[in-house]
Design a protein around this motif. Structure first.
Motif, mmCIF file in Angstrom:
data_model
loop_
_atom_site.group_PDB
_atom_site.id
_atom_site.type_symbol
_atom_site.label_atom_id
_atom_site.label_comp_id
_atom_site.label_asym_id
_atom_site.label_seq_id
_atom_site.Cartn_x
_atom_site.Cartn_y
_atom_site.Cartn_z
ATOM 1 N N MET A 1 50.674 71.207 63.430
ATOM 2 C CA MET A 1 50.865 70.698 64.790
ATOM 3 C C MET A 1 51.762 71.652 65.570
ATOM 4 S SD MET A 1 52.273 66.974 65.992
ATOM 5 C CE MET A 1 50.838 66.214 65.222
ATOM 6 N N THR A 2 51.430 71.936 66.807
ATOM 7 C CA THR A 2 52.183 72.885 67.620
ATOM 8 C C THR A 2 53.502 72.284 68.073
ATOM 9 O OG1 THR A 2 50.111 73.804 68.437
ATOM 10 C CG2 THR A 2 52.100 74.337 69.667
ATOM 11 N N ASP A 3 54.570 73.092 67.941
ATOM 12 C CA ASP A 3 55.874 72.646 68.412
ATOM 13 C C ASP A 3 55.895 72.552 69.924
ATOM 14 O OD1 ASP A 3 57.543 72.085 66.261
ATOM 15 O OD2 ASP A 3 57.963 74.191 65.901
ATOM 16 N N GLU A 4 56.540 71.532 70.449
ATOM 17 C CA GLU A 4 56.688 71.377 71.892
ATOM 18 C C GLU A 4 58.152 71.232 72.270
ATOM 19 O OE1 GLU A 4 54.305 68.064 73.039
ATOM 20 O OE2 GLU A 4 52.480 68.878 72.142
ATOM 21 N N TYR A 5 59.052 71.638 71.384
ATOM 22 C CA TYR A 5 60.477 71.430 71.590
ATOM 23 C C TYR A 5 61.233 72.751 71.490
ATOM 24 C CZ TYR A 5 59.069 66.616 70.571
ATOM 25 O OH TYR A 5 58.449 65.394 70.573
ATOM 26 N N ARG A 6 62.414 72.792 72.100
ATOM 27 C CA ARG A 6 63.261 73.989 72.041
ATOM 28 C C ARG A 6 64.275 73.927 70.915
ATOM 29 N NH1 ARG A 6 66.407 75.088 77.307
ATOM 30 N NH2 ARG A 6 67.012 76.905 76.053
ATOM 31 N N PHE A 7 64.747 72.728 70.575
ATOM 32 C CA PHE A 7 65.872 72.597 69.660
ATOM 33 C C PHE A 7 65.542 71.882 68.356
ATOM 34 C CE2 PHE A 7 67.563 72.575 74.053
ATOM 35 C CZ PHE A 7 68.156 73.829 74.016
ATOM 36 N N LEU A 8 64.274 71.636 68.126
ATOM 37 C CA LEU A 8 63.847 71.076 66.850
ATOM 38 C C LEU A 8 62.381 71.415 66.623
ATOM 39 C CD1 LEU A 8 61.982 68.301 67.445
ATOM 40 C CD2 LEU A 8 64.219 67.361 67.980
ATOM 41 N N HIS A 9 61.963 71.235 65.386
ATOM 42 C CA HIS A 9 60.561 71.443 65.023
ATOM 43 C C HIS A 9 59.980 70.097 64.593
ATOM 44 C CE1 HIS A 9 60.964 75.829 65.096
ATOM 45 N NE2 HIS A 9 62.162 75.622 64.553
ATOM 46 N N TYR A 10 58.763 69.863 65.033
ATOM 47 C CA TYR A 10 58.089 68.600 64.735
ATOM 48 C C TYR A 10 56.749 68.906 64.103
ATOM 49 C CZ TYR A 10 55.951 63.986 65.492
ATOM 50 O OH TYR A 10 55.337 62.765 65.320
ATOM 51 N N ASP A 11 56.466 68.239 62.982
ATOM 52 C CA ASP A 11 55.216 68.498 62.278
ATOM 53 C C ASP A 11 54.776 67.215 61.578
ATOM 54 O OD1 ASP A 11 53.208 70.474 61.061
ATOM 55 O OD2 ASP A 11 54.063 69.509 59.288
ATOM 56 N N VAL A 12 53.483 66.999 61.518
ATOM 57 C CA VAL A 12 52.931 65.839 60.801
ATOM 58 C C VAL A 12 51.979 66.340 59.730
ATOM 59 C CG1 VAL A 12 51.537 63.745 60.957
ATOM 60 C CG2 VAL A 12 53.151 64.312 62.782
ATOM 61 N N SER A 13 52.217 65.890 58.508
ATOM 62 C CA SER A 13 51.357 66.276 57.391
ATOM 63 C C SER A 13 51.403 65.182 56.331
ATOM 64 C CB SER A 13 51.827 67.605 56.796
ATOM 65 O OG SER A 13 51.069 67.954 55.658
ATOM 66 N N GLY A 14 50.221 64.770 55.865
ATOM 67 C CA GLY A 14 50.154 63.781 54.800
ATOM 68 C C GLY A 14 50.800 62.466 55.140
ATOM 69 N N GLY A 15 50.744 62.072 56.397
ATOM 70 C CA GLY A 15 51.323 60.800 56.824
ATOM 71 C C GLY A 15 52.827 60.856 57.051
ATOM 72 N N ILE A 16 53.420 62.052 56.971
ATOM 73 C CA ILE A 16 54.865 62.216 57.123
ATOM 74 C C ILE A 16 55.166 63.079 58.341
ATOM 75 C CG2 ILE A 16 56.966 63.103 56.047
ATOM 76 C CD1 ILE A 16 55.518 62.694 53.317
ATOM 77 N N ALA A 17 56.005 62.572 59.228
ATOM 78 C CA ALA A 17 56.464 63.335 60.391
ATOM 79 C C ALA A 17 57.804 63.976 60.047
ATOM 80 C CB ALA A 17 56.602 62.441 61.616
ATOM 81 N N SER A 18 57.874 65.294 60.135
ATOM 82 C CA SER A 18 59.108 66.028 59.856
ATOM 83 C C SER A 18 59.771 66.422 61.177
ATOM 84 C CB SER A 18 58.817 67.283 59.037
ATOM 85 O OG SER A 18 58.275 66.947 57.778
ATOM 86 N N ILE A 19 61.033 66.050 61.318
ATOM 87 C CA ILE A 19 61.834 66.423 62.484
ATOM 88 C C ILE A 19 62.973 67.303 61.980
ATOM 89 C CG2 ILE A 19 63.246 65.587 64.393
ATOM 90 C CD1 ILE A 19 61.728 62.910 64.175
ATOM 91 N N GLU A 20 62.943 68.579 62.326
ATOM 92 C CA GLU A 20 63.887 69.554 61.786
ATOM 93 C C GLU A 20 64.727 70.149 62.920
ATOM 94 O OE1 GLU A 20 63.618 73.164 58.536
ATOM 95 O OE2 GLU A 20 62.086 73.047 60.093
ATOM 96 N N LEU A 21 66.026 69.853 62.914
ATOM 97 C CA LEU A 21 66.914 70.382 63.940
ATOM 98 C C LEU A 21 66.996 71.899 63.827
ATOM 99 C CD1 LEU A 21 69.878 67.833 63.685
ATOM 100 C CD2 LEU A 21 67.749 67.632 64.993
#
Length: 261
Positions: A1-21
Motif C-alpha cells: 500500500m502506498t504511503d500517504e503520510y510524512r511522519f509515519l508509514h502505513y501498510d496493510v498485509s494479511g489482515g494487519i495494519a502496521s503504523i510505523e512512526l
C-alpha cells in the motif's frame, strides 16, 4: 500500500495494519505526527480488510516523546490544546477502536511514547527496549496522563518512583511489572509481534470488539455492577452468529468462518 503520510508509514498485509512512526532522528512527537496517527487509526478501523493494528517506530526506538523544540514556543493555552489532543483524544480514539492494537517497542520509549504504547491493548518489547518518564527532573513539570496510566498499571508506589526520579527501566523490569505483554530478543521482535497479531486476526471480530470494550468498561466499574454487566455481555455474545459458528466449528473440528466484520 502506498504511503500517504510524512511522519509515519502505513501498510496493510494479511489482515494487519502496521503504523510505523518515522520522524528522524528520534521520532519526536508534534501535532502533525499526532494528526497523522489519528488518521491512520481511523483508516485501519474503517477498513474491513484490517483485523488488527500494530504500532511501532522506525530507527532506534519507538519515540523519545514530545518534540521539545516544537513545544518551546508554546504558551499555556497552546500547551493545553496540544496535550488535550495528544493525551485525551489519543486515549479516546485508541480505546474507541473496534479492533485490537498491539505496540511493538524496541530501543527507547519516553514520556508520550510510553502513553502511546501503554494505551494499546498489548505491548511486545525487545530485550533492548527501555521505558522512562523524565518530565519531572528534565522539564520541571508533571507528566500529565502518565500519572493516571502508570498508577493503573503498576500501582502508586512504583509509579511514583518512576515518575519522580525519571529513571528508565529496561524491558525485563517492565515485563516483571506487567507493563508489557512479552519480551523477546531484538531480532525476533517483528516476527513475535506479527505472530501475536495474526492469532488475533483469526478470531471473531465481534468477539474481539465486545471483549475489548468490556475490558475498558470494567476498568473503573464498582464490583456491585460487574456480575450483571458480565452476564449481559456474555449472554448477548453467546446468541450471535459468530458464537454459534464457533461452537459448530469446535464440534466439527474445523476452522470457523466468521459472519461479523
Amino acid at each position: 500500500m502506498t504511503d500517504e503520510y510524512r511522519f509515519l508509514h502505513y501498510d496493510v498485509s494479511g489482515g494487519i495494519a502496521s503504523i510505523e512512526l518515522d520522524r528522524p532522528p528520534v521520532n519526536a512527537i508534534h501535532e502533525a505526527m499526532t494528526d497523522e496517527y489519528f488518521d491512520a487509526l481511523a483508516r485501519a478501523d474503517q477498513d474491513d480488510a484490517v483485523k488488527v493494528l500494530i504500532l511501532s517506530g522506525r530507527g532506534n526506538g519507538l519515540s523519545a516523546g514530545a518534540d521539545l523544540r516544537y513545544l518551546e514556543a508554546f504558551g499555556t493555552q497552546e500547551m493545553a490544546e496540544f496535550l488535550e489532543k495528544f493525551y485525551v483524544q489519543q486515549v479516546e480514539r485508541v480505546r474507541g477502536l473496534k479492533k485490537p492494537i498491539v505496540a511493538s517497542v524496541h530501543g527507547f520509549a519516553r514520556e508520550g511514547a510510553c502513553t502511546m504504547a501503554f494505551t494499546c491493548d498489548m505491548v511486545v518489547a525487545s530485550d533492548d527496549a527501555s521505558f522512562g518518564y523524565p518530565g519531572v527532573p528534565n522539564l520541571a513539570a508533571p507528566p500529565g496522563m502518565h500519572v493516571w496510566h502508570l498508577q493503573k498499571l503498576i500501582g502508586r508506589m512504583r509509579a511514583a518512583e518512576l515518575i519522580l526520579t525519571g529513571d528508565p527501566i529496561d524491558a525485563q523490569e517492565a515485563g516483571r511489572l506487567g507493563l508489557v505483554t512479552k519480551v523477546v530478543p531484538r531480532a525476533e521482535l517483528d516476527t513475535a509481534t506479527r505472530s501475536l497479531a495474526a492469532r488475533l486476526a483469526e478470531m471473531s471480530p465481534l468477539a474481539l470488539r465486545i471483549t475489548r470494550d468490556l475490558i475498558y468498561e470494567m476498568e473503573n466499574m464498582d464490583f456491585k455492577d460487574v456480575p450483571r454487566r458480565a452476564l449481559e455481555a456474555t449472554s448477548g455474545a453467546f446468541a450471535s452468529e459468530d458464537s454459534k459458528e464457533a461452537r459448530r466449528a469446535f464440534n466439527e473440528k474445523r476452522k470457523p468462518v466468521w459472519k461479523s466484520r
